[in-house]
Design a protein around this motif. Structure first.
Motif, PDB file in Angstrom:
ATOM      1  N   PRO A  55      18.377  12.629  40.743  1.00  0.00           N
ATOM      2  CA  PRO A  55      18.467  11.262  39.821  1.00  0.00           C
ATOM      3  C   PRO A  55      17.822  10.074  39.923  1.00  0.00           C
ATOM      4  O   PRO A  55      17.257   9.546  39.119  1.00  0.00           O
ATOM      5  N   HIS A  56      17.282   9.828  41.346  1.00  0.00           N
ATOM      6  CA  HIS A  56      16.414   8.954  41.536  1.00  0.00           C
ATOM      7  C   HIS A  56      15.255   9.122  41.005  1.00  0.00           C
ATOM      8  O   HIS A  56      14.473   8.157  40.133  1.00  0.00           O
ATOM      9  N   GLY A  57      14.661  10.206  41.297  1.00  0.00           N
ATOM     10  CA  GLY A  57      13.303  10.443  40.720  1.00  0.00           C
ATOM     11  C   GLY A  57      13.365  10.733  39.251  1.00  0.00           C
ATOM     12  O   GLY A  57      12.315  10.160  38.577  1.00  0.00           O
ATOM     13  N   ILE A  58      14.486  10.780  38.450  1.00  0.00           N
ATOM     14  CA  ILE A  58      14.396  10.936  36.976  1.00  0.00           C
ATOM     15  C   ILE A  58      14.324   9.398  36.497  1.00  0.00           C
ATOM     16  O   ILE A  58      13.589   9.132  35.679  1.00  0.00           O
ATOM     17  N   VAL A  59      15.066   8.610  37.460  1.00  0.00           N
ATOM     18  CA  VAL A  59      15.171   7.057  36.925  1.00  0.00           C
ATOM     19  C   VAL A  59      13.581   6.755  37.122  1.00  0.00           C
ATOM     20  O   VAL A  59      12.953   5.778  36.461  1.00  0.00           O
ATOM     21  N   TRP A  60      12.865   7.109  38.351  1.00  0.00           N
ATOM     22  CA  TRP A  60      11.382   6.430  38.408  1.00  0.00           C
ATOM     23  C   TRP A  60      10.465   6.949  37.232  1.00  0.00           C
ATOM     24  O   TRP A  60       9.668   6.133  36.886  1.00  0.00           O
ATOM     25  N   LEU A  61      10.710   8.272  37.086  1.00  0.00           N
ATOM     26  CA  LEU A  61      10.048   8.805  35.926  1.00  0.00           C
ATOM     27  C   LEU A  61      10.058   7.908  34.493  1.00  0.00           C
ATOM     28  O   LEU A  61       9.265   7.863  33.723  1.00  0.00           O
ATOM     29  N   ALA A  62      11.367   7.955  34.410  1.00  0.00           N
ATOM     30  CA  ALA A  62      11.730   7.136  33.112  1.00  0.00           C
ATOM     31  C   ALA A  62      11.233   5.407  33.061  1.00  0.00           C
ATOM     32  O   ALA A  62      10.717   5.129  31.934  1.00  0.00           O
ATOM     33  N   ALA A  63      11.319   4.909  34.176  1.00  0.00           N
ATOM     34  CA  ALA A  63      10.738   3.644  34.267  1.00  0.00           C
ATOM     35  C   ALA A  63       9.094   3.606  34.153  1.00  0.00           C
ATOM     36  O   ALA A  63       8.573   3.020  33.296  1.00  0.00           O
ATOM     37  N   PHE A  64       8.663   4.781  34.797  1.00  0.00           N
ATOM     38  CA  PHE A  64       7.181   4.723  34.515  1.00  0.00           C
ATOM     39  C   PHE A  64       6.890   5.149  32.930  1.00  0.00           C
ATOM     40  O   PHE A  64       5.902   4.574  32.324  1.00  0.00           O
TER      41      PHE A  64
ATOM     42  N   ALA B  72       5.422   1.135  26.393  1.00  0.00           N
ATOM     43  CA  ALA B  72       5.714  -0.204  26.093  1.00  0.00           C
ATOM     44  C   ALA B  72       4.364  -1.203  25.933  1.00  0.00           C
ATOM     45  O   ALA B  72       4.177  -1.720  24.906  1.00  0.00           O
ATOM     46  N   VAL B  73       3.421  -1.129  26.597  1.00  0.00           N
ATOM     47  CA  VAL B  73       2.431  -1.971  26.727  1.00  0.00           C
ATOM     48  C   VAL B  73       1.547  -1.563  25.603  1.00  0.00           C
ATOM     49  O   VAL B  73       1.117  -2.579  24.887  1.00  0.00           O
ATOM     50  N   PRO B  74       1.144  -0.446  25.623  1.00  0.00           N
ATOM     51  CA  PRO B  74       0.185  -0.173  24.508  1.00  0.00           C
ATOM     52  C   PRO B  74       0.764  -0.215  23.127  1.00  0.00           C
ATOM     53  O   PRO B  74       0.184  -0.635  22.118  1.00  0.00           O
ATOM     54  N   GLN B  75       2.162   0.395  23.128  1.00  0.00           N
ATOM     55  CA  GLN B  75       2.731  -0.111  21.511  1.00  0.00           C
ATOM     56  C   GLN B  75       2.592  -1.665  21.414  1.00  0.00           C
ATOM     57  O   GLN B  75       2.634  -1.832  20.400  1.00  0.00           O
ATOM     58  N   LEU B  76       3.071  -2.485  22.045  1.00  0.00           N
ATOM     59  CA  LEU B  76       3.143  -3.662  21.824  1.00  0.00           C
ATOM     60  C   LEU B  76       1.865  -4.351  21.587  1.00  0.00           C
ATOM     61  O   LEU B  76       1.875  -5.167  20.471  1.00  0.00           O
ATOM     62  N   GLN B  77       0.795  -3.864  22.262  1.00  0.00           N
ATOM     63  CA  GLN B  77      -0.505  -4.564  22.146  1.00  0.00           C
ATOM     64  C   GLN B  77      -1.299  -3.947  20.871  1.00  0.00           C
ATOM     65  O   GLN B  77      -1.969  -4.834  20.093  1.00  0.00           O
ATOM     66  N   GLU B  78      -1.139  -2.630  20.661  1.00  0.00           N
ATOM     67  CA  GLU B  78      -1.903  -2.087  19.760  1.00  0.00           C
ATOM     68  C   GLU B  78      -1.153  -2.266  18.090  1.00  0.00           C
ATOM     69  O   GLU B  78      -1.862  -2.586  17.232  1.00  0.00           O
TER      70      GLU B  78
ATOM     71  N   PHE C  69       2.038  -6.670  28.487  1.00  0.00           N
ATOM     72  CA  PHE C  69       2.287  -5.970  30.021  1.00  0.00           C
ATOM     73  C   PHE C  69       3.498  -6.918  30.766  1.00  0.00           C
ATOM     74  O   PHE C  69       4.313  -6.237  31.349  1.00  0.00           O
ATOM     75  N   LEU C  70       3.723  -7.880  30.524  1.00  0.00           N
ATOM     76  CA  LEU C  70       5.302  -8.913  31.109  1.00  0.00           C
ATOM     77  C   LEU C  70       6.208  -8.242  30.382  1.00  0.00           C
ATOM     78  O   LEU C  70       7.139  -7.991  31.266  1.00  0.00           O
ATOM     79  N   ILE C  71       6.368  -7.849  29.226  1.00  0.00           N
ATOM     80  CA  ILE C  71       7.476  -7.570  28.725  1.00  0.00           C
ATOM     81  C   ILE C  71       7.542  -5.828  29.068  1.00  0.00           C
ATOM     82  O   ILE C  71       9.015  -5.531  29.367  1.00  0.00           O
ATOM     83  N   GLY C  72       6.473  -5.107  29.132  1.00  0.00           N
ATOM     84  CA  GLY C  72       6.751  -3.877  29.554  1.00  0.00           C
ATOM     85  C   GLY C  72       7.119  -3.714  31.052  1.00  0.00           C
ATOM     86  O   GLY C  72       7.901  -2.895  31.179  1.00  0.00           O
ATOM     87  N   LEU C  73       6.662  -4.726  31.642  1.00  0.00           N
ATOM     88  CA  LEU C  73       6.822  -4.513  33.229  1.00  0.00           C
ATOM     89  C   LEU C  73       8.322  -4.995  33.297  1.00  0.00           C
ATOM     90  O   LEU C  73       9.059  -4.207  34.160  1.00  0.00           O
TER      91      LEU C  73
ATOM     92  N   THR D  20      12.291  -2.591  20.591  1.00  0.00           N
ATOM     93  CA  THR D  20      11.260  -1.533  20.464  1.00  0.00           C
ATOM     94  C   THR D  20      11.907  -0.216  20.864  1.00  0.00           C
ATOM     95  O   THR D  20      12.715  -0.107  21.665  1.00  0.00           O
ATOM     96  N   SER D  21      10.903   0.651  20.680  1.00  0.00           N
ATOM     97  CA  SER D  21      11.452   1.947  21.215  1.00  0.00           C
ATOM     98  C   SER D  21      11.514   2.108  22.667  1.00  0.00           C
ATOM     99  O   SER D  21      12.473   2.712  23.211  1.00  0.00           O
ATOM    100  N   ALA D  22      10.379   1.640  23.396  1.00  0.00           N
ATOM    101  CA  ALA D  22      10.552   1.512  24.975  1.00  0.00           C
ATOM    102  C   ALA D  22      11.752   0.697  25.157  1.00  0.00           C
ATOM    103  O   ALA D  22      12.427   0.979  26.346  1.00  0.00           O
ATOM    104  N   GLY D  23      12.012  -0.465  24.720  1.00  0.00           N
ATOM    105  CA  GLY D  23      12.902  -1.182  25.007  1.00  0.00           C
ATOM    106  C   GLY D  23      14.418  -0.495  24.939  1.00  0.00           C
ATOM    107  O   GLY D  23      15.330  -0.638  25.796  1.00  0.00           O
TER     108      GLY D  23
END
Length: 444
Positions: A36-45, A51-57, A67-71, A119-122
């Motif tokens: 479960p922890h590994g899945i959560v870390w992968l989801a966060a990554f 999020a970052v390229p979606q918001l930026q591009e 970057f701040l929002i995605g982070l 947003t989708s990532a959000g």
């Protein structure tokens, strides 16, 4: 005033539930500890990378803001592993910040048909956060977080609004509701399972404790007549002594000496009885046809009835051999009774658990006491389900310890079972070097 008090109480409850940074780490999985922890870390990554390229591009948000929002959104997913409520606040704040950052480009027509206010990532990040929160907090707290999520969505989309966007408020709330319900159900299932395990453990401990007390009580019932006999002798001798001549004669001395000896022996037996209590049906409690069917106050068996016990066991279908070594002599009633019961229980165990086996009963009279050994060979056919109550080795152990003796039980190298004990005579010390040996780990 009453309405105001209710609002204040409601706000106080919300503050206590959601305005906290207390640690509440996600418990590891029993089967796959860190999955479960590994899945959560992968989801966060994945949230951060998406999020970052979606918001930026596509959203035309500045690189630093994107970057701040995605982070913030990905960090909320990771933080939810340990502090789910602060993670919910972080995810909500990142969503509000993203909605504000996108509002301008949407109004200017730079980000037509972009998802807003979520947003989708959000959405993905917030669903993970709500799931981890619902898994560990009370249902009320999870419901409060869901309601406030809906309130924030309503304010952004329904009250503030934005142009040229694809609305995600309804989808977000529907998915959030499903996730909270799922997390609450899983949490309730986990708590129910933990409570069941705890109750099962307590039940097993209580059953073992009750078994021990019942076995001790049955032993005490059998020793009752031993003590009663000694006390009766004391009473008779005490009644006769005053009617003798005034001057101490040899006869009076003999009676007084008898009173003293019987009193000491009765006190010894009574001291043993005080630690054990249980009444037991004396009519064949071992199931091998050795019961007398007599009333509870009938005389208890001694080794004089060993031959009858062996014959009854043979009649039940077990081949029994006996061997008596040493100079047979009367022992104290407690030793005689305990030795008889130990042999009786060992034969009963062999009859139940080793059908078709050959059993050897050995009695060895020593100056310090009596050695008893019952050994059965490997069974010749499978044993049927045992009707016993699980008191077997427990009762034998209690009898030996009560008399200051030892009991050793073990499996033989040929697949049989060996029960060996030493019962010291109350008037003689235990042999040098004799020490209590290990007992069987479980009743047969």
């Amino acid at each position: 005033m009453r309405g105001g008090n209710r609002v204040q109480r409601g706000l106080r409850v919300l503050r206590e539930d959601l305005w906290t940074v207390r640690a509440d780490p996600l418990p590891p999985s029993v089967w796959l500890r860190w999955l479960p922890h590994g899945i959560v870390w992968l989801a966060a990554f994945g949230v951060l990378v998406g999020a970052v390229p979606q918001l930026q591009e596509h959203g035309h948000v500045a690189a630093g803001d994107a970057f701040l929002i995605g982070l913030g959104q990905s960090g909320a997913v990771v933080l939810a592993l340990w502090r789910p409520i602060p993670a919910w606040w972080l995810s909500t704040a990142a969503t509000v910040l993203g909605a504000v950052a996108l509002h301008g480009p949407l109004a200017a027509g730079q980000a037509d048909d972009f998802t807003w206010p979520w947003t989708s990532a959000g959405i993905v990040a917030h669903l993970f956060v709500l799931l981890l929160l619902a898994l560990r907090v009370r249902t009320r707290v999870a419901a409060e977080a869901l309601v406030l999520t809906g309130l924030v969505t309503y304010v952004l989309q329904g009250q503030w609004g934005a142009a040229n966007h694809q609305s995600t408020g309804v989808v977000t709330m529907a998915l959030s509701t499903v996730v909270v319900v799922l997390g609450t159900a899983l949490r309730g299932r986990r708590e129910a399972r933990a409570e069941l395990v705890q109750q099962t453990t307590l039940t097993a401990e209580e059953r073992a404790r009750r078994t021990l007390l019942e076995e001790r009580s049955r032993i005490a019932r059998e020793l009752h007549d031993v003590v009663a006999h000694h006390m009766s002798v004391i009473s008779i001798q005490a009644q006769v002594a005053p009617h003798l001549v005034t001057d101490p004669s040899d006869e009076l001395k003999e009676h007084l000496d008898g009173i003293r000896k019987n009193a000491l022996e009765a006190l010894t037996e009574l001291r043993r009885v005080l630690g054990v209590l249980r009444s037991e049906d004396p009519a064949d409690p071992y199931g091998i046809g050795s019961g007398t069917g007599a009333a509870p106050d009938s005389p208890q068996p001694t080794l004089d009835r060993l031959a009858s016990l062996v014959e009854n066991t043979r009649a039940a279908g077990l081949d029994v051999l006996t061997e008596i070594t040493g100079e047979a002599r009367p022992l104290s009633p407690g030793v005689e009774l305990s030795a008889y019961r130990i042999v009786q229980e060992a034969l009963s165990n062999a009859l139940r658990h080793a059908p078709g086996a050959t059993v050897r009963v050995e009695l060895a009279y020593a100056p310090q006491g009596l050695r008893v050994r019952v050994v059965n060979s490997r069974p010749t056919r499978p044993a049927p389900p045992s009707p016993g109550a699980g008191h077997g080795l427990l009762g034998m152990r209690e009898r030996a310890v009560m008399l200051g003796g030892t009991l050793v039980t073990s499996e033989t190298s040929t697949g049989g079972f060996d029960v060996a004990c030493f019962l010291p005579s109350p008037k003689d010390p235990r042999p040098d070097g004799e020490s209590p040996g290990p007992t069987g780990e479980e009743d047969r």
